[in-house]
Design a protein around this motif. Structure first.
Motif, PDB file in Angstrom:
ATOM      1  N   SER A 138      46.971  52.256  57.125  1.00 25.10           N
ATOM      2  CA  SER A 138      47.241  51.269  56.543  1.00 25.10           C
ATOM      3  C   SER A 138      45.651  51.778  55.618  1.00 25.10           C
ATOM      4  N   GLU A 139      45.640  51.791  53.798  1.00 21.73           N
ATOM      5  CA  GLU A 139      44.488  52.136  53.270  1.00 21.73           C
ATOM      6  C   GLU A 139      45.098  52.141  52.021  1.00 21.73           C
ATOM      7  N   ALA A 140      43.909  51.266  51.271  1.00 15.76           N
ATOM      8  CA  ALA A 140      43.647  51.311  49.963  1.00 15.76           C
ATOM      9  C   ALA A 140      42.537  51.616  49.333  1.00 15.76           C
ATOM     10  N   MET A 141      42.862  51.804  47.832  1.00 10.46           N
ATOM     11  CA  MET A 141      42.014  52.500  46.695  1.00 10.46           C
ATOM     12  C   MET A 141      41.668  51.950  45.863  1.00 10.46           C
ATOM     13  N   TYR A 142      40.751  51.749  45.104  1.00  8.70           N
ATOM     14  CA  TYR A 142      39.766  51.772  43.850  1.00  8.70           C
ATOM     15  C   TYR A 142      39.647  52.756  43.075  1.00  8.70           C
ATOM     16  N   VAL A 143      39.444  52.012  41.540  1.00  8.64           N
ATOM     17  CA  VAL A 143      38.230  52.899  40.783  1.00  8.64           C
ATOM     18  C   VAL A 143      38.280  51.783  40.173  1.00  8.64           C
ATOM     19  N   VAL A 144      36.654  51.289  39.701  1.00  4.78           N
ATOM     20  CA  VAL A 144      36.845  50.693  38.672  1.00  4.78           C
ATOM     21  C   VAL A 144      35.987  51.327  36.861  1.00  4.78           C
ATOM     22  N   GLY A 145      36.671  51.370  35.663  1.00  6.34           N
ATOM     23  CA  GLY A 145      36.268  51.446  34.941  1.00  6.34           C
ATOM     24  C   GLY A 145      34.542  51.051  34.318  1.00  6.34           C
ATOM     25  N   PRO A 146      33.738  51.933  33.305  1.00  5.72           N
ATOM     26  CA  PRO A 146      32.329  51.150  32.864  1.00  5.72           C
ATOM     27  C   PRO A 146      32.832  50.175  31.848  1.00  5.72           C
ATOM     28  N   ASN A 164      50.985  50.046  43.656  1.00  6.79           N
ATOM     29  CA  ASN A 164      49.723  51.172  42.690  1.00  6.79           C
ATOM     30  C   ASN A 164      49.624  50.114  41.434  1.00  6.79           C
ATOM     31  N   ASP A 165      48.815  49.590  41.396  1.00  6.97           N
ATOM     32  CA  ASP A 165      48.420  48.965  40.040  1.00  6.97           C
ATOM     33  C   ASP A 165      47.216  49.612  39.748  1.00  6.97           C
ATOM     34  N   SER A 166      47.341  49.693  38.157  1.00  6.36           N
ATOM     35  CA  SER A 166      46.544  49.654  36.911  1.00  6.36           C
ATOM     36  C   SER A 166      46.216  48.978  35.867  1.00  6.36           C
ATOM     37  N   GLY A 167      45.080  47.862  35.540  1.00  8.75           N
ATOM     38  CA  GLY A 167      45.605  47.311  35.058  1.00  8.75           C
ATOM     39  C   GLY A 167      43.907  46.809  33.620  1.00  8.75           C
ATOM     40  N   ILE A 168      43.699  45.556  32.837  1.00  6.59           N
ATOM     41  CA  ILE A 168      42.844  45.757  32.410  1.00  6.59           C
ATOM     42  C   ILE A 168      41.895  44.249  32.649  1.00  6.59           C
ATOM     43  N   LEU A 169      40.734  44.028  32.912  1.00  9.23           N
ATOM     44  CA  LEU A 169      40.386  42.611  33.258  1.00  9.23           C
ATOM     45  C   LEU A 169      40.027  42.656  31.439  1.00  9.23           C
ATOM     46  N   SER A 170      40.127  41.554  31.168  1.00 10.33           N
ATOM     47  CA  SER A 170      39.723  41.256  30.144  1.00 10.33           C
ATOM     48  C   SER A 170      39.010  39.949  29.266  1.00 10.33           C
ATOM     49  N   TYR A 171      39.201  39.161  30.683  1.00 10.01           N
ATOM     50  CA  TYR A 171      38.589  38.318  30.267  1.00 10.01           C
ATOM     51  C   TYR A 171      36.784  37.718  30.409  1.00 10.01           C
ATOM     52  N   LYS A 172      36.311  38.203  29.032  1.00  4.76           N
ATOM     53  CA  LYS A 172      35.316  38.377  29.330  1.00  4.76           C
ATOM     54  C   LYS A 172      33.634  37.338  29.984  1.00  4.76           C
ATOM     55  N   TYR A 231      44.030  49.282  41.281  1.00  9.20           N
ATOM     56  CA  TYR A 231      44.153  49.709  42.908  1.00  9.20           C
ATOM     57  C   TYR A 231      45.345  50.269  43.185  1.00  9.20           C
ATOM     58  N   HIS A 232      45.605  50.928  44.378  1.00 12.28           N
ATOM     59  CA  HIS A 232      46.406  51.141  45.633  1.00 12.28           C
ATOM     60  C   HIS A 232      46.611  52.060  46.172  1.00 12.28           C
ATOM     61  N   CYS A 233      47.048  50.830  47.339  1.00 14.67           N
ATOM     62  CA  CYS A 233      46.988  50.613  48.334  1.00 14.67           C
ATOM     63  C   CYS A 233      48.604  51.019  49.712  1.00 14.67           C
ATOM     64  N   ARG A 269      50.470  49.349  52.887  1.00 16.70           N
ATOM     65  CA  ARG A 269      50.139  48.740  54.058  1.00 16.70           C
ATOM     66  C   ARG A 269      49.225  48.281  54.307  1.00 16.70           C
ATOM     67  N   SER A 270      49.035  47.464  52.650  1.00 19.72           N
ATOM     68  CA  SER A 270      47.531  46.882  52.748  1.00 19.72           C
ATOM     69  C   SER A 270      48.074  45.539  51.945  1.00 19.72           C
ATOM     70  N   ARG A 271      47.632  44.444  52.286  1.00 24.98           N
ATOM     71  CA  ARG A 271      48.103  43.302  51.037  1.00 24.98           C
ATOM     72  C   ARG A 271      46.514  42.798  50.783  1.00 24.98           C
ATOM     73  N   LEU A 272      47.662  41.983  49.623  1.00 25.68           N
ATOM     74  CA  LEU A 272      46.142  41.027  48.557  1.00 25.68           C
ATOM     75  C   LEU A 272      46.186  39.472  49.207  1.00 25.68           C
ATOM     76  N   PHE A 273      47.050  39.333  49.649  1.00 26.16           N
ATOM     77  CA  PHE A 273      47.605  38.128  50.199  1.00 26.16           C
ATOM     78  C   PHE A 273      47.791  37.498  51.064  1.00 26.16           C
ATOM     79  N   ASN A 274      47.644  36.403  51.972  1.00 26.94           N
ATOM     80  CA  ASN A 274      48.108  36.012  53.124  1.00 26.94           C
ATOM     81  C   ASN A 274      49.370  35.279  52.880  1.00 26.94           C
ATOM     82  N   PRO A 275      50.749  35.969  52.952  1.00 21.12           N
ATOM     83  CA  PRO A 275      52.416  35.340  51.816  1.00 21.12           C
ATOM     84  C   PRO A 275      52.282  34.044  53.135  1.00 21.12           C
ATOM     85  N   TRP A 276      51.604  33.867  54.408  1.00 22.46           N
ATOM     86  CA  TRP A 276      51.657  33.092  54.484  1.00 22.46           C
ATOM     87  C   TRP A 276      51.266  31.253  53.747  1.00 22.46           C
ATOM     88  N   ASP A 277      49.670  31.707  53.573  1.00 25.92           N
ATOM     89  CA  ASP A 277      49.232  30.509  52.919  1.00 25.92           C
ATOM     90  C   ASP A 277      48.541  30.534  51.260  1.00 25.92           C
TER      91      ASP A 277
END
Length: 1174
Positions: free
Chosen positions: A678-686, A652-660, A603-605, A607-615
């Motif tokens: 503002s923009e975001a870019m994502y790549v989801v692997g197989p 600019n984040d990349s990682g593994i989702l491993s909780y099957k 996930y690369h972004c 000027r885009s937020r994943l969460f609202n910092p207030w709540d």
């Protein structure tokens, strides 16, 4: 003496009126040795047109008495409404005669009946313009004279409708609720039940609807379904019609064929429609409907035997010069004689033959197919020099004769007598099996009851006043979408294209996981896997990434490239969907089977937020397999609402989702890219999964009274169980499930025999596989047992498959208890000592280790080197425990060496070849005529498994052929252009099938690997890279190098190197042992690394050229360093292999000694040879 007066004795009971019969009882003759031990129960409303009462599983034989005084009761599982009962003895006292007393139990039955003559109908008019309902209950009983006819119809102006009709003897329900797409055939809802419903007997119908959910019941069978469309209510205008669909504005005119027969107890939402019509209520219009059921006087005869049934009728006097014959018949059989009539001719004997051949009616002209179970009418008329035949409503067929032929004084229907001294009957085919009625000879109706009573003609193997036809495909026992076809006495399943095999298409032809393909010696590539085996889920195609001892199963989706997102808000977020090459249920099965699953998400972004910092409200998230929202990202576990780069505006984040349990990713939602810049870019692997967690799921039983207890599965109609065991004990029970009478049991019955026994209601059945060597040798052995409605089979390791067919009219369902015992029995006797692993039943893997944690006398795991999940022996090599370690038996592998990893290669010069001769019991073609068969799995007529590596520059070239004495063969050749061709000649009366999987030339001097699997009519080919006759390619031979040749479990190339003196291996020409396979692997590994580097470089094509250039330079430099290290490592590894080979020389000779002994063991069995030619 009843037996002397009539051929088939019976006792008939007249109840004086139709009653509801719930039970019957029988008793023998008092004070005698006379009783009936088995009988058949028939019932009828009129004393004509009888029907046989059937128990569950369509068993028509009722058990009677064993002495003259005891009373045997039978409570009917489905009560019958009838006036007449007929008890027909089938077996009686061996020391006496037929003696029978009966009692009938039941109650009075009230019926409201309406008779429809095929032109009449009942109209039930509503009190309002339209009736809209969300709940409907409609019930009725009917008996029909025809296979077509409308029972019920109603429709509304907005498109709603409901129609219940007979079509080709089946009951079809058409239902639509407020569907604007009603005119599209793909959205029309049609549900069909039953078959052969034009049998002049009562059938019960119940339709229950609540909103979209519908229960549709015919007799004792119910189908549940949901309607299509958006509506929940059924809106019908003005009226419901019963018996036909009248044309609006034209009374007496109908759109479809009307119902011809009787209905009774017709209720619509609690309203007794027939009672209202009988009382002439104003809301009912009854046109030509009467209120008593007229019974047609039709007498049918059932021809029971395909070899000995016949009916001989004399020609009615006076005998005319012309002949006229008419009759109606119905059957499932594709072949059978209908009429054989001798004719007077001045020359050699002449016959008028009417027969069914290949499903079509033949005089000399061919007609439409008639073996569909429906009634067909046929008439024959001779007029001078012409014979005219008419089938149903088809145009007449006319045959022109050369001479006048006059009929004799007799006619044979259905067949000829077995012992026929004269030439008065000729049957060129089988006897007819089916039903016949309304026989007319010279326009005179034949009285079949007079034939039955011996006053007219003669017969053999016939039942009168009864049509005993059954639809064996009605409740389809063919699984996984396979097609059912039938004859009079049996059915068969066509598994073509389903991915399953077996008598009922129950067994998957694919492996359960990529791990199994690795153990079979396969390399990386696309494969079909079936995680639930014989379960309901279809196979799925995956990529198996096989590298050394690690295997990854890769499932791809439709969006593997980077996606940019702009202009999304929380109110109107961007939603990206991922469509995988498998359904949710298939993915769940794959994840459950795997020990580890993961999915990379980047996930690369800006000027885009994943969460609202207030709540802390999430602004972007992803959706898991169950449809639940997930707010953790790569590098974190569930519950942590952030990614590895935190809550910054730029990420600019990349990682593994491993909780099957949450995988795979189904959707991604982004809702904060609406600001300027503002923009975001994502790549989801197989989705990637590894390690089959049930492959080495093992337990040890060390107490005689110990066992593992599991809830039993639903295995009434189909059961398969497979597992591995290892023991030193001479006997023990592997599994058992006991019912009141039925049971299943698999056990080691002796040190060298495994037994599968069961009882489905017809008595115990026992199958035993005996091994030539002891099975209690502390080595792993594989067992698979299966039982279905067609057959039962047992296999142990690679020993011949043991099969026994089930009786055609026996009990179908296994009625077992609720508990399955593994490793012992409920009585705690004959317990098993040893290890069991990979226990699977009907596609369900049992977690033995988890259950062992809470079971005394059983421990998780199994001691020994060969019991670990680490693969010690490769390429089909077998791990054998030793007192101080282990050894690999490479007998059934195309490879050699301590771990069965060293390729066995051989260089061929011009004219050189290797021929491998294998013998019984390794027969390619099997004879299934016996009730119990012995079929070796490795040479099954429905399965081949071939693999070989080769290197050549010659084309055309013969690579491999397998020949049989019955002129069947398989050939793998290179054509003139170097392309691969596979030739299959499985039917010597037809031309061979030729397959060309790839068209590029393989005669390029490089090493190629070819793997071919055949399952019945399906062939699967894997080549590492993606009309000349076979004889021409064979004449050219082969020049080059072969490596690792395998056919099923036979390795002929290896046999040629190790057994040059054997009579089963013949070598022609000059052959040299080679290492081309190993050298080619070394060179191709470098070339593939270069291709990988080039591919990775081309993938990166972003505008930031300076940064990218640095990354590429670093990648190239790093790769070159890795390449240098790998080259050094490969050189050292090669030297180490040579040293190890010298040290293991004596070890290897001992391993191969058993292989040589196998060849000399069969030197005297040369009467049924097959050849394997390279």
């Amino acid at each position: 003496d009843t037996q002397n007066r009539i051929m088939s004795p019976w006792l008939q009971v007249d109840l004086q009126d139709r009653m509801e019969v719930t039970a019957v009882a029988t008793q023998g003759r008092h004070g005698s040795t006379d009783w009936v031990s088995a009988y058949m129960l028939l019932y009828s409303d009129t004393g004509r047109v009888w029907k046989q009462y059937m128990l569950e599983d369509n068993v028509g034989r009722l058990v009677g008495n064993v002495n003259p005084d005891s009373v045997v009761h039978h409570k009917l599982s489905q009560s019958i409404r009838t006036r007449f009962l007929r008890f027909v003895p089938l077996e009686w006292s061996p020391s006496g005669r037929v003696g029978l007393r009966v009692a009938v139990y039941g109650c009075a039955y009230r019926s409201y009946v309406a008779d429809f003559d095929g032109r009449s109908s009942l109209l039930y008019r509503f009190n309002q313009k339209s009736m809209s309902t969300v709940k409907d209950v409609i019930s009725l009983r009917f008996k029909s004279r025809q296979a077509e006819g409308v029972l019920l119809h109603g429709e509304g102006q907005r498109g709603d409708y409901i129609t219940l009709e007979l079509h080709r003897g089946r009951l079809a329900l058409h239902l639509n609720l407020d569907d604007s797409r009603v005119r599209s055939s793909s959205f029309r809802m049609v549900v069909t039940l039953g078959s052969l419903l034009d049998d002049l007997h009562w059938h019960s119908v119940l339709i229950e609807r609540f909103n979209k959910q519908v229960n549709f019941t015919l007799d004792r069978h119910t189908q549940h379904f949901r309607t299509k469309g958006d509506g929940d209510s059924l809106e019908v205008d003005y009226e419901l019609s019963f018996g036909g669909i009248p044309l609006p504005g034209k009374p007496g005119t109908f759109i479809r064929r009307n119902f011809h027969g009787c209905m009774e107890n017709l209720y619509y939402n609690g309203v007794n429609v027939i009672d209202l019509a009988k009382r002439r209520k104003p809301q009912i219009y009854s046109g030509n409907v009467t209120f008593s059921c007229s019974e047609p006087q039709l007498v049918a005869a059932t021809f029971q035997s395909s070899s000995s049934s016949f009916l001989l009728l004399p020609a009615p006097a006076p005998i005319l010069e012309d002949l006229s014959v008419r009759l109606q018949f119905r059957t499932w059989n594709p072949d059978g004689l209908l009429l054989s009539s001798p004719l007077i001719s001045g020359q050699e004997p002449c016959y008028l033959i009417l027969q069914i051949s290949s499903g079509r009616l033949h005089l000399t002209h061919q007609t439409s197919r008639v073996n569909d179970g429906l009634w067909h009418s046929v008439s024959l008329n001779t007029r001078g020099l012409q014979i005219i035949m008419i089938l149903d409503s088809e145009p007449a067929s006319t045959i022109q004769l050369k001479n006048y032929l006059q009929p004799k004084d007799k006619h044979y229907f259905g067949g000829c007598p077995v012992s026929q001294n004269d030439s008065s009957c000729l049957n060129p085919t089988m006897a007819f099996q089916g039903c016949v009625r309304l026989i007319r000879v010279n326009n005179q109706l034949v009285d079949l009851l007079s034939v039955q009573q011996g006053r007219l003609g003669s017969y053999n193997q016939l039942q009168f006043d009864l049509c005993g036809i059954r639809d064996r495909c009605l409740y389809n026992f063919c699984e996984h979408g396979s097609q059912c076809s039938q004859t009079w006495s049996s059915f068969s399943c066509d598994c073509t294209g389903t991915g399953y095999s077996g008598a009922t298409c129950h067994n998957s032809v694919y492996e359960a996981s990529c791990e199994h393909y690795r153990l079979a010696g396969s390399t990386s590539g696309y494969f079909f896997i079936d995680p639930d085996g014989s379960g309901p889920l279809d196979p799925i195609q995956v990529y198996c990434n096989i590298t050394g001892n690690k295997v990854w199963t890769v499932v791809r989706h439709n969006s593997s490239i980077a996606v940019k997102v702009r202009g999304s808000t929380l109110q109107k977020p961007y939603v990206g969907w991922f469509n995988y090459s498998a359904s949710s249920e298939q993915l769940k099965a794959l994840v459950s089977l795997s020990d580890r699953c993961e999915q990379r998400i980047a996930y690369h972004c800006r000027r885009s937020r994943l969460f609202n910092p207030w709540d802390g409200t999430p602004l972007s998230w992803w959706v898991d397999r169950r449809g639940e929202k997930r707010t953790y990202w790569g590098g974190f576990q569930p519950g942590v609402q952030q990614c590895s780069c935190g809550l910054e505006e730029n990420c600019n984040d990349s990682g593994i989702l491993s909780y099957k349990e949450h995988l795979p990713v189904r959707e991604i939602v982004i809702g904060d890219t609406y600001r300027l810049g503002s923009e975001a870019m994502y790549v989801v692997g197989p989705l990637q999964c590894s390690d089959d967690k049930f492959l080495w799921n093992a337990v040890s039983f060390y107490q005689a009274a110990s066992y593992l207890q599991f809830p039993a599965l639903q295995v009434e109609l189909s059961l398969d169980v497979s597992f591995y065991f290892k023991t030193a004990s001479p006997s023990g029970v592997f599994l058992e499930n006991m019912g009141i009478q039925d049971f299943i049991r698999v056990e080691l019955s002796s040190p060298s025999a495994v037994t599968f026994s069961f009882n489905a209601g017809d008595g115990p059945v026992v199958l035993t596989v005996k091994s030539p060597v002891p099975l209690n040798d502390r080595q792993w052995h594989w067992v698979r047992a299966e039982r279905n409605v067609k057959e039962a089979c047992l296999q142990v390791d690679q020993l011949p498959l043991r099969i026994i067919e089930t009786p055609p009219d026996g009990h179908l369902r296994l009625q077992l208890g609720s508990q399955l015992f593994v490793g012992g029995t409920a009585t705690r006797q004959r317990g098993f000592f040893g290890c069991i692993r990979e226990f699977n039943m009907n596609g369900v893997n049992f977690d033995l280790e988890e259950r062992a944690k809470v079971t005394p006398g059983v421990s998780s795991g199994c001691a020994g080197h060969c019991s670990s999940s680490a693969r010690l022996c490769h390429n089909r090599g077998k791990c054998i425990e030793k007192s101080s370690g282990y050894m690999c038996d490479c007998t059934n592998s195309a490879y050699g060496g301590p771990s069965c990893t060293e390729e066995v290669s051989m260089s061929f010069e011009r004219g050189a070849s290797v021929t491998y001769i294998f013998q019984e019991p390794f027969s390619v073609i099997q004879n299934r005529s016996a009730a119990v068969l012995s079929i070796p799995s490795q040479y099954s007529k429905t399965r081949d498994n071939m693999a070989l590596s080769f290197q050549t520059t010659q084309s055309p070239a013969m690579l491999l052929t397998v020949n049989t004495l019955s002129q069947q063969y398989v050939a793998i050749i290179l054509a003139r252009n170097g392309s691969l061709q596979i030739w299959y000649q499985l039917n010597k009366d037809k031309r061979p099938d030729v397959f060309s999987p790839i068209f590029s030339s393989l005669a390029d001097g490089r090493l190629h690997r070819v793997h071919i699997q055949r399952e019945g009519k399906d062939i699967f080919v894997q080549v590492d890279l993606l009309d000349e006759e076979v004889a021409h390619a064979g004449s050219k031979g082969f020049i080059g190098c072969f490596s690792s040749v395998q056919y099923n479990h036979v390795a002929p190339l290896k046999a040629a190197l190790l057994n040059r003196g054997s009579s089963l291996v013949s070598i022609r020409g000059h052959l040299l042992e080679s290492n081309c396979g190993a050298l080619a692997d070394l060179s191709t590994s470098v070339s593939r690394l270069g291709k990988f580097l080039e591919m990775k470089t081309n993938v990166i094509n972003q505008p930031d050229s300076a940064v990218i250039g640095g990354v590429v330079t670093a990648a190239v430099f790093s790769t070159l360093c890795v390449l240098a290290v790998m080259t050094r490592f490969l050189y050292q590894h090669r030297q180490a292999q040579r040293t190890a080979r010298l040290q293991e020389k004596e070890h290897q000779r001992s391993l191969e000694a058993a292989y040589r002994a196998e060849f000399h063991l069969h030197n005297s069995m040369r009467d049924s040879m097959q050849e394997y030619y390279i």
